[in-house]
Each structure stands twice: as C-alpha cells, then as structure tokens.
Enzyme design. Structure first.
Site, PDB file in Angstrom:
ATOM      1  N   HIS A 236      -2.497  -2.144  -9.488  1.00 38.56           N
ATOM      2  CA  HIS A 236      -3.632  -1.696  -8.728  1.00 38.56           C
ATOM      3  C   HIS A 236      -4.797  -2.563  -8.722  1.00 38.56           C
ATOM      4  O   HIS A 236      -5.338  -3.284  -9.743  1.00 38.56           O
ATOM      5  CB  HIS A 236      -3.936  -0.104  -9.289  1.00 38.56           C
ATOM      6  CG  HIS A 236      -4.455   0.655  -8.603  1.00 38.56           C
ATOM      7  ND1 HIS A 236      -5.791   0.711  -7.963  1.00 38.56           N
ATOM      8  CD2 HIS A 236      -3.883   1.410  -7.509  1.00 38.56           C
ATOM      9  CE1 HIS A 236      -5.840   1.535  -7.142  1.00 38.56           C
ATOM     10  NE2 HIS A 236      -4.776   2.018  -6.659  1.00 38.56           N
TER      11      HIS A 236
ATOM     12  N   ASP B 129       2.671   5.377  -6.943  1.00 41.55           N
ATOM     13  CA  ASP B 129       3.947   5.224  -5.826  1.00 41.55           C
ATOM     14  C   ASP B 129       4.971   5.006  -7.010  1.00 41.55           C
ATOM     15  O   ASP B 129       6.347   5.117  -6.414  1.00 41.55           O
ATOM     16  CB  ASP B 129       3.889   4.045  -5.134  1.00 41.55           C
ATOM     17  CG  ASP B 129       2.983   4.279  -3.950  1.00 41.55           C
ATOM     18  OD1 ASP B 129       1.901   3.489  -3.769  1.00 41.55           O
ATOM     19  OD2 ASP B 129       3.014   5.191  -3.406  1.00 41.55           O
TER      20      ASP B 129
ATOM     21  N   HIS C 105       0.643  -1.268   0.172  1.00 43.79           N
ATOM     22  CA  HIS C 105      -0.053   0.027   0.000  1.00 43.79           C
ATOM     23  C   HIS C 105       1.120   1.312  -0.058  1.00 43.79           C
ATOM     24  O   HIS C 105       1.621   1.431  -0.964  1.00 43.79           O
ATOM     25  CB  HIS C 105      -0.913  -0.111   1.307  1.00 43.79           C
ATOM     26  CG  HIS C 105      -2.151   0.999   1.260  1.00 43.79           C
ATOM     27  ND1 HIS C 105      -2.585   1.772   0.171  1.00 43.79           N
ATOM     28  CD2 HIS C 105      -2.749   1.332   2.247  1.00 43.79           C
ATOM     29  CE1 HIS C 105      -3.555   2.470   0.648  1.00 43.79           C
ATOM     30  NE2 HIS C 105      -3.714   2.257   1.775  1.00 43.79           N
TER      31      HIS C 105
HETATM   32  C1  SDX Z   1      -1.421   2.212  -3.345  1.00 39.64           C
HETATM   33  O1  SDX Z   1      -6.290   0.820  -3.320  1.00 39.64           O
HETATM   34  C2  SDX Z   1      -5.818   1.909  -3.498  1.00 39.64           C
HETATM   35  O2  SDX Z   1      -6.439   2.962  -3.936  1.00 39.64           O
HETATM   36  C3  SDX Z   1      -4.280   1.871  -3.070  1.00 39.64           C
HETATM   37  C4  SDX Z   1      -3.699   3.504  -3.608  1.00 39.64           C
HETATM   38  C5  SDX Z   1      -4.009   4.551  -2.517  1.00 39.64           C
HETATM   39  O3  SDX Z   1      -3.991   5.791  -3.458  1.00 39.64           O
HETATM   40  O4  SDX Z   1      -4.665   4.417  -1.708  1.00 39.64           O
HETATM   41  O5  SDX Z   1      -3.636   3.797  -4.802  1.00 39.64           O
HETATM   42  C6  SDX Z   1      -2.404   3.250  -3.211  1.00 39.64           C
HETATM   43  O6  SDX Z   1      -1.749   1.189  -2.689  1.00 39.64           O
HETATM   44  C7  SDX Z   1      -0.886   1.757  -4.597  1.00 39.64           C
HETATM   45  C8  SDX Z   1      -0.291   0.304  -4.975  1.00 39.64           C
HETATM   46  C9  SDX Z   1       1.141   0.433  -4.294  1.00 39.64           C
HETATM   47  N1  SDX Z   1       1.497  -1.050  -4.404  1.00 39.64           N
HETATM   48  C10 SDX Z   1       2.588  -1.380  -5.253  1.00 39.64           C
HETATM   49  O7  SDX Z   1       2.964  -0.638  -6.272  1.00 39.64           O
HETATM   50  C11 SDX Z   1       2.950  -2.964  -4.903  1.00 39.64           C
HETATM   51  C12 SDX Z   1       2.993  -3.695  -6.133  1.00 39.64           C
HETATM   52  N2  SDX Z   1       1.714  -3.910  -6.622  1.00 39.64           N
HETATM   53  C13 SDX Z   1       1.245  -5.131  -6.495  1.00 39.64           C
HETATM   54  O8  SDX Z   1       1.413  -5.716  -4.990  1.00 39.64           O
HETATM   55  C14 SDX Z   1      -0.219  -5.211  -6.473  1.00 39.64           C
HETATM   56  O9  SDX Z   1      -0.473  -4.674  -7.882  1.00 39.64           O
HETATM   57  C15 SDX Z   1      -1.398  -4.341  -5.825  1.00 39.64           C
HETATM   58  C16 SDX Z   1      -1.075  -4.846  -4.494  1.00 39.64           C
HETATM   59  C17 SDX Z   1      -1.273  -3.026  -5.999  1.00 39.64           C
HETATM   60  C18 SDX Z   1      -2.784  -4.886  -6.302  1.00 39.64           C
HETATM   61  O10 SDX Z   1      -2.927  -6.194  -6.225  1.00 39.64           O
HETATM   62  P1  SDX Z   1      -4.252  -6.993  -6.201  1.00 39.64           P
HETATM   63  O11 SDX Z   1      -5.187  -6.130  -7.165  1.00 39.64           O
HETATM   64  O12 SDX Z   1      -4.606  -7.973  -5.382  1.00 39.64           O
HETATM   65  O13 SDX Z   1      -3.469  -7.862  -7.710  1.00 39.64           O
HETATM   66  P2  SDX Z   1      -2.995  -9.438  -7.668  1.00 39.64           P
HETATM   67  O14 SDX Z   1      -2.025  -9.356  -6.520  1.00 39.64           O
HETATM   68  O15 SDX Z   1      -4.221 -10.096  -7.382  1.00 39.64           O
HETATM   69  O16 SDX Z   1      -2.304  -9.589  -8.881  1.00 39.64           O
HETATM   70  C19 SDX Z   1      -3.036  -9.820 -10.264  1.00 39.64           C
HETATM   71  C20 SDX Z   1      -1.925 -10.481 -10.877  1.00 39.64           C
HETATM   72  C21 SDX Z   1      -1.131 -11.645 -10.159  1.00 39.64           C
HETATM   73  O17 SDX Z   1      -0.573 -12.458 -11.161  1.00 39.64           O
HETATM   74  P3  SDX Z   1      -1.400 -13.875 -11.522  1.00 39.64           P
HETATM   75  O18 SDX Z   1      -1.677 -14.462 -10.184  1.00 39.64           O
HETATM   76  O19 SDX Z   1      -2.472 -13.648 -12.367  1.00 39.64           O
HETATM   77  O20 SDX Z   1      -0.373 -14.831 -12.219  1.00 39.64           O
HETATM   78  O21 SDX Z   1      -1.059  -9.606 -11.262  1.00 39.64           O
HETATM   79  C22 SDX Z   1       0.340  -9.921 -10.753  1.00 39.64           C
HETATM   80  C23 SDX Z   1       0.341 -10.907  -9.526  1.00 39.64           C
HETATM   81  O22 SDX Z   1       1.107 -11.556  -9.406  1.00 39.64           O
HETATM   82  N3  SDX Z   1       0.793  -8.707 -10.155  1.00 39.64           N
HETATM   83  C24 SDX Z   1       2.265  -8.384 -10.378  1.00 39.64           C
HETATM   84  C25 SDX Z   1       2.202  -6.905  -9.773  1.00 39.64           C
HETATM   85  N4  SDX Z   1       0.957  -6.597  -9.271  1.00 39.64           N
HETATM   86  C26 SDX Z   1       0.121  -7.638  -9.642  1.00 39.64           C
HETATM   87  N5  SDX Z   1       3.122  -8.948 -10.704  1.00 39.64           N
HETATM   88  C27 SDX Z   1       4.294  -8.158 -10.670  1.00 39.64           C
HETATM   89  N6  SDX Z   1       4.392  -6.952 -10.223  1.00 39.64           N
HETATM   90  C28 SDX Z   1       3.398  -6.327  -9.677  1.00 39.64           C
HETATM   91  N7  SDX Z   1       3.399  -5.163  -9.163  1.00 39.64           N
END
Ligand code: SDX
Length: 431
Positions: free
Chosen positions: A309, A365, A270
């Site tokens: 996201h 971010d 997050h």
């Molecule tokens: C913020 O909610 C909000 O609004 C948050 C925010 C706010 O303003 O409050 O926008 C701020 O938290 C932004 C996000 C910051 N976090 C990151 O940048 C961390 C990296 N991102 C991921 O961990 C992920 O994308 C999330 C946590 C942001 C979202 O996760 P989800 O929606 O639960 O997605 P998921 O984990 O189910 O992923 C779906 C697929 C998976 O692959 P498969 O299982 O389909 O094979 O996408 C892949 C994941 O492995 N994936 C990624 C990835 N994010 C998702 N693979 C590599 N790198 C990534 N960053």
C-alpha cells in the site's frame, strides 16, 4: 537558542541568496518555491513529484490514516467502531456531513436513498445494449457518465441542496446499476428495487431474486455486505478520489466526475485488486505452489495482489476486520477453500525479508474477494462492489473540494525535456 521557528532557511547556492520558507502542518507551500530564481526571467522553482508520492493536494477533514500505525478514522471515528456499531448509510451521512446523524436525520436520509434507487428505463435499455459478456466495471463506468444526461440540474454546483440531491441519487443508484449489470451478464430479467429492504438487503434482492414473490435476504450476508461497504467508504486521497477531485475541479457534474473515479478504481493496482487476488489464489492452486509464486513476486515477475500500500506500512486495519468477517460468512454459506491458501500465503510473505523490508502487508483487497466469491458473486463484479462502497467517499471528497476556497481547477505543471524548436520537414523530404 533563539525560539525555533516553523520555517526552513534555504540558501540557493546558484545565487547565494537565502530564503525563509514557512512550514505549516508539516508541509511547505509549493508556491513559496517560486520566489527562488536565478534571475528575473526565471519562472522560479517548482517541486517535482511523479505520482504525487510526497505531495499533499488538499487539506481535508474527512478521513485520517496513520500508515505507520495502521490507523483509519472517518471524521475521527475509528473504522473498527464504525464497522462494529454503525451502518453504511449512517457512515455515508457522516462522511458527507461531517457528523453522525440524529435519529430523525438518519431516517430522512435512509428514506431519501430508498426512494432514489430506481433508474430511468432508458438506463436499463443502455445496459441491455452491452455485450452479454461486458465487464461490469465497464458498464458501471459508462452508466455513471450516462446519468449526467438524465439530470441536467446536476450542473448547478453553486447550490448545496442540488449537490446533496445528486449525492443521494448516486449513492442510491449505484447498487441498481451494479445489479442490472450482473443480471445482464447472467441473461436474467432485471429485478426492481424493493423499498421494504435495507440498502444491502435490496442490493442482494436486485442481484439474486428469482421467481419468489418477495426476496428474503440472508441476514448474515446482508450485514456482512453492509460492513464491507463501510470499510470501503473512503480512504482520503487514493487514486479514484483524486480522479473525482481533479475532474470535479473543472466544475463538471458529479455523475461525469464519478465516471472518472470508477475508471480509476477499475485498474488492477487499485480497486481491481480484489478480483486479481482471487485469480492469483486460483492460479496458485495449492499450498505447495505458494513458495514458487512468492519467489516470482520477489523477482518482480508478478505482484502479490492484495499486498502492499502507498500509505499503510503496517497491516491495513480494514483487512483485519474483513478477515474476521470472512469466517462469519463462511459459517453461514460454507468455507471458501481459497481462504486457507490466502492465510498461508500471508504467513509466508510476512516472514519473508523481501516483504518485511518493504513493509508490504495485506491490504483491503486481500480477503474481500473471498467473501464476495463465497456469496456466489462472479469475480469481475468485485470491483463494482468496491465502487458501491466508495461512492460516499468520492462524493464527500468532491463536496469538500468544491467548498474549499483554496481549490481551483486542477492543472499540474511539468518538466519538459523534449526537443527544442525545430522546423517542419515536408513528407517529400523525409526518409
Ligand atoms: C487499494 O490509495 C489507497 O488508499 C488505495 C486503497 C483505497 O482504499 O482506495 O487502499 C485501495 O488500491 C489497495 C491496493 C490494491 N492493489 C494491490 O493490492 C496491487 C498490489 N499492490 C501493489 O501494486 C502496490 O503495493 C501498490 C500499488 C498498492 C502500492 O504501490 P507503491 O506505493 O507505488 O509501491 P511501489 O510500487 O513503489 O513498490 C515499492 C516496492 C517495489 O519494490 P522495489 O522497487 O523497492 O524493489 O515494493 C514492491 C515493488 O516492487 N511491491 C511489491 C508489491 N507492492 C509493492 N512487490 C510484490 N508484490 C506487491 N504487491
């Protein structure tokens, strides 16, 4: 063809019974599922939705996001216009009150925030008690909770004016606490607020003032920080806002609820991602290493921090503004060498089927940490800057929850799949 109704007709194949469930705003009321039973002893159907990926927890008028189109609006105003034309305190007023302030309303709000920036000397002593290398988010989370012990009146949640006063106290004091945490880390004397400066200017003053009689903020940095706070101000039901609402629903005071929101934001998935992005780019080190890192991300060995996201399946509109802002700041303080790595990483990822198929784009971010770093701030204070920006959002969501007649104390159900009844085995009889 009979008029189409906003409803679903459901047949329960277990009983042959049929039900008609109303569809409102694209949702079913989960409680309408409870009527679907196999017999009178049946509790009735529930919805099962781990991490609430497809559950609306509230109706809200604060922030609108269209994840597919990459649209973000605060109270209907596009984020791009607010970033360009508004100020953080004006946006904070808009989020909480629902309308842009008049000139006098804005002046009064700014005056109130300015005159609540001081914290009790015991708060300074509390921050002093942390280890020299305490993570600033740990200090912020603890100190937000501690604020509740200084303002017992904050528990009078039935009084809108009491709630408004706590909102102003918290928005005003977050930068002071953040700056104290930074100065504590550096072993520098704390700098008290300067009421002649703007919100962002005073924050820079409390962070960076040394022996000069009066700190003069760099106007480019001051403006960039104000815009960054605007871009982080709210984001509908994100993890930390949900924590604020859930903890606040027990009718605890807003300082204790904001400590929970800070704790949620601290997580690397997050608000901790802006710090993790800079650490990731530093680890990658050069463009020649990008492909290898991306391959590791595709194998699930690492996450591309700052990418992806839950809601945006398009470019995060905030990331677009921040990327442009970064170059403005670099023109003033010198280019952060990691920006070229970030731009190249973005380019490679956005051309890679793994990211394209999963609609993984840069989020808020991805570039923000590069700006903070070029301002001379240490990486572990980046999530604290996110918290300062998000505070008006947390408090607006909290206010809306408290005044929403449909809301009660948050208490989800569960699907139990543990042991059935079994008798206790005395220690003497166990293996
Ligand atoms: C913020 O909610 C909000 O609004 C948050 C925010 C706010 O303003 O409050 O926008 C701020 O938290 C932004 C996000 C910051 N976090 C990151 O940048 C961390 C990296 N991102 C991921 O961990 C992920 O994308 C999330 C946590 C942001 C979202 O996760 P989800 O929606 O639960 O997605 P998921 O984990 O189910 O992923 C779906 C697929 C998976 O692959 P498969 O299982 O389909 O094979 O996408 C892949 C994941 O492995 N994936 C990624 C990835 N994010 C998702 N693979 C590599 N790198 C990534 N960053």
């Amino acid at each position: 063809m009979a008029d189409k109704k906003d409803s679903l007709s459901i047949t329960d194949n277990r009983t042959g019974k049929s039900y008609e469930l109303e569809v409102t705003d694209g949702t079913l009321r989960a409680m309408d599922l409870r009527q679907i039973k196999v017999d009178d002893n049946d509790f009735g159907l529930m919805s099962y939705d781990p991490a609430y990926k497809n559950t609306a927890s509230t109706r809200s008028q604060i922030t609108f996001i269209d994840g597919g189109q990459g649209v973000l609006r605060y109270r209907g105003y596009p984020i791009e216009q607010l970033a360009e034309q508004s100020s953080f305190l004006e946006v904070a007023y808009l989020l909480y009150n629902g309308e842009l302030p008049s000139r006098s309303e804005l002046a009064e709000f700014q005056h109130s925030i300015t005159h609540h920036t001081m914290v009790h000397e015991n708060i300074r002593e509390l921050i002093d008690a942390f280890r020299y290398d305490a993570h600033p988010m740990g200090i912020l989370t603890s100190t937000c909770g501690a604020l509740s012990t200084f303002y017992p009146d904050a528990k009078n949640l039935d009084d809108a004016n009491v709630r408004k006063l706590q909102m102003q106290r918290l928005i005003a004091k977050m930068p002071t606490i953040a700056a104290y945490a930074y100065r504590h880390r550096r072993g520098l004397p704390y700098v008290y607020p300067d009421n002649d400066l703007s919100y962002a200017g005073n924050f820079l003053n409390m962070l960076f003032k040394m022996t000069e009689v009066k700190y003069q903020p760099n106007p480019v940095i001051e403006k960039a920080l104000d815009v960054l706070f605007i871009l982080h101000a709210d984001h509908e039901q994100n993890c930390s806002a949900s924590a604020m609402r859930s903890v606040g629903s027990s009718h605890t005071d807003p300082f204790s609820a904001s400590a929970a929101a800070c704790a949620a934001l601290y997580g690397p998935l997050h608000g901790g991602a802006n710090e993790a992005v800079v650490r990731m780019l530093t680890e990658i080190g050069s463009k020649s290493n990008i492909k290898n890192y991306v391959d590791k991300a595709k194998k699930g060995e690492v996450r591309l921090m700052g990418f992806g996201h839950r809601v945006y399946k398009n470019y995060d509109p905030r990331a677009k503004v921040i990327k442009k802002l970064a170059y403005q700041v670099f023109d003033e303080v010198g280019k952060n060498p990691l920006i070229d790595l970030a731009v190249e990483l973005e380019k490679i990822a956005l051309e890679d089927e793994y990211f394209v198929s999963r609609k993984l784009y840069p989020n808020v971010d991805f570039y923000s940490g590069l700006i903070y770093q070029s301002m001379g701030l240490p990486m572990d204070i980046f999530p604290v800057l996110f918290a300062i920006g998000r505070t008006p959002g947390w408090l607006s969501q909290w206010e809306e929850m408290l005044t929403d007649r449909e809301q009660k104390i948050a208490r989800p159900r569960q699907v139990y799949f543990g042991h059935g009844k079994r008798d206790y085995v005395p220690l003497s009889e166990r293996e």
